[in-house]
Motif scaffolding. Structure first.
Motif, PDB file in Angstrom:
ATOM      1  N   PRO A 111      -7.007   1.522  -2.612  1.00 19.99           N
ATOM      2  CA  PRO A 111      -6.661   2.801  -3.238  1.00 19.99           C
ATOM      3  C   PRO A 111      -7.023   2.826  -4.718  1.00 19.99           C
ATOM      4  N   VAL A 117       0.838  -1.202   0.000  1.00 22.87           N
ATOM      5  CA  VAL A 117       0.000   0.000   0.000  1.00 22.87           C
ATOM      6  C   VAL A 117       0.875   1.254   0.000  1.00 22.87           C
ATOM      7  N   SER A 172      -5.815   0.155   3.930  1.00 21.62           N
ATOM      8  CA  SER A 172      -6.555   1.010   3.006  1.00 21.62           C
ATOM      9  C   SER A 172      -7.905   1.404   3.601  1.00 21.62           C
TER      10      SER A 172
END
Length: 297
Positions: A282, A21, A91
């Motif tokens: 994302p 991430v 996330s």
């Protein structure tokens, strides 16, 4: 199944998920001119967020290597696939998006698939295949597929390119995990002398750097939801193929066990896809900014 191996593999998955991430957050702002170029790594190394993600990824690889040294590849690989759960958790914390039906369904499929495969197959060690032809045949197929996917990704670039690159990187990482296991065995047998006289540790290094370039190029050109599911699904499949193909890993092969193993792998892939496409992942819609100090290049 060793509790230590379980803890190491899940710890590795946690580090990898968080690291992916952070890496994608930085890579999506890198110049598109660095696509599939080693320059991309030189650019990203100047970004603190990416360095943090890389540090977590390296920590995950180290924990994974220790797990591979103590357990079979066919056991560790499905556990490493749970890195997507940790990526989604980070996330989701950032986006404050609820899991919903899709998230819970993906989580259930991934966890249930890993459990079904391990319980039905009961991966255990055996005698590694000594025929070098079989080693090179399996490795060659995986590397050849990765090369083919990368070639196709160059042509499609911003459409299917990120998915193809992630698949290619996953295949390379699966082979890397298998060679990591072999390197660990060589080190256990004869220390650094035995380790450094074999080609396997150098193969681990080359595959790691190549896979990193592919992954960052995929992160650079598309949202995480396009690339991470493909990466996460391809790696355990390639690792299990190597483990059973030449490392001597053994699984139950009666009809019932094979059915459950196949169902488990299918559930893992389905869960990965559902989680990867979850709204909390994302989107990669942040404005692209030049990496600092690159304007004069």
């Amino acid at each position: 199944m060793s509790v230590l191996v379980l803890a190491l593999a899940v710890g590795a998955a946690c580090c990898l998920g968080f690291g992916f991430v952070l890496q994608q957050t930085a890579a999506q702002r890198a110049p598109l001119g660095d696509f599939l170029s080693p320059r991309l790594l030189l650019d990203l190394v100047r970004v603190p967020t990416w360095l943090g993600g890389l540090a977590l990824m390296v920590a995950g690889m180290v924990l994974g290597a220790v797990a591979l040294g103590r357990g079979e590849v066919s056991l560790v690989e499905p556990l490493l696939a749970t890195n997507l759960l940790f990526a989604l958790a980070l996330s989701r914390r950032r986006t404050r998006q609820s899991l919903g039906r899709q998230g819970w369904a993906g989580l259930s499929l991934l966890a249930g698939g890993v459990t079904a495969f391990i319980v039905a197959g009961e991966p255990r060690g055996g005698t590694a295949v000594t025929d070098p032809l079989r080693h090179w045949l399996i490795i060659g197929v995986m590397v050849g597929l990765a090369l083919l996917l990368t070639t196709c990704a160059k042509r499609s670039r911003l459409s299917a390119g990120p998915v193809l690159l992630a698949l290619a990187a996953g295949l390379l990482y699966g082979v890397q995990d298998a060679l990591t296991r072999v390197s660990g065995e060589r080190f256990a047998d004869g220390g650094f002398t035995e380790l450094l006289t074999g080609w396997q540790p150098y193969g681990v290094l080359v595959l790691g750097v190549t896979g990193l370039v592919l992954v960052q190029s995929a992160f650079e050109t598309a949202p995480l939801r396009m690339s991470l599911p493909a990466l996460t699904a391809a790696q355990p499949l390639a690792g299990i193929a190597c483990g059973v193909g030449f490392l001597g890993d053994r699984l139950h092969t009666d009809t019932g066990a094979l059915a459950w193993e196949a169902a488990g792998l299918a559930a893992i892939v389905a869960g990965i896809v559902l989680l990867g496409l979850h709204p909390a992942m994302p989107r990669g819609t942040a404005p692209r900014e030049p990496v600092p100090d690159l304007q004069s290049r």
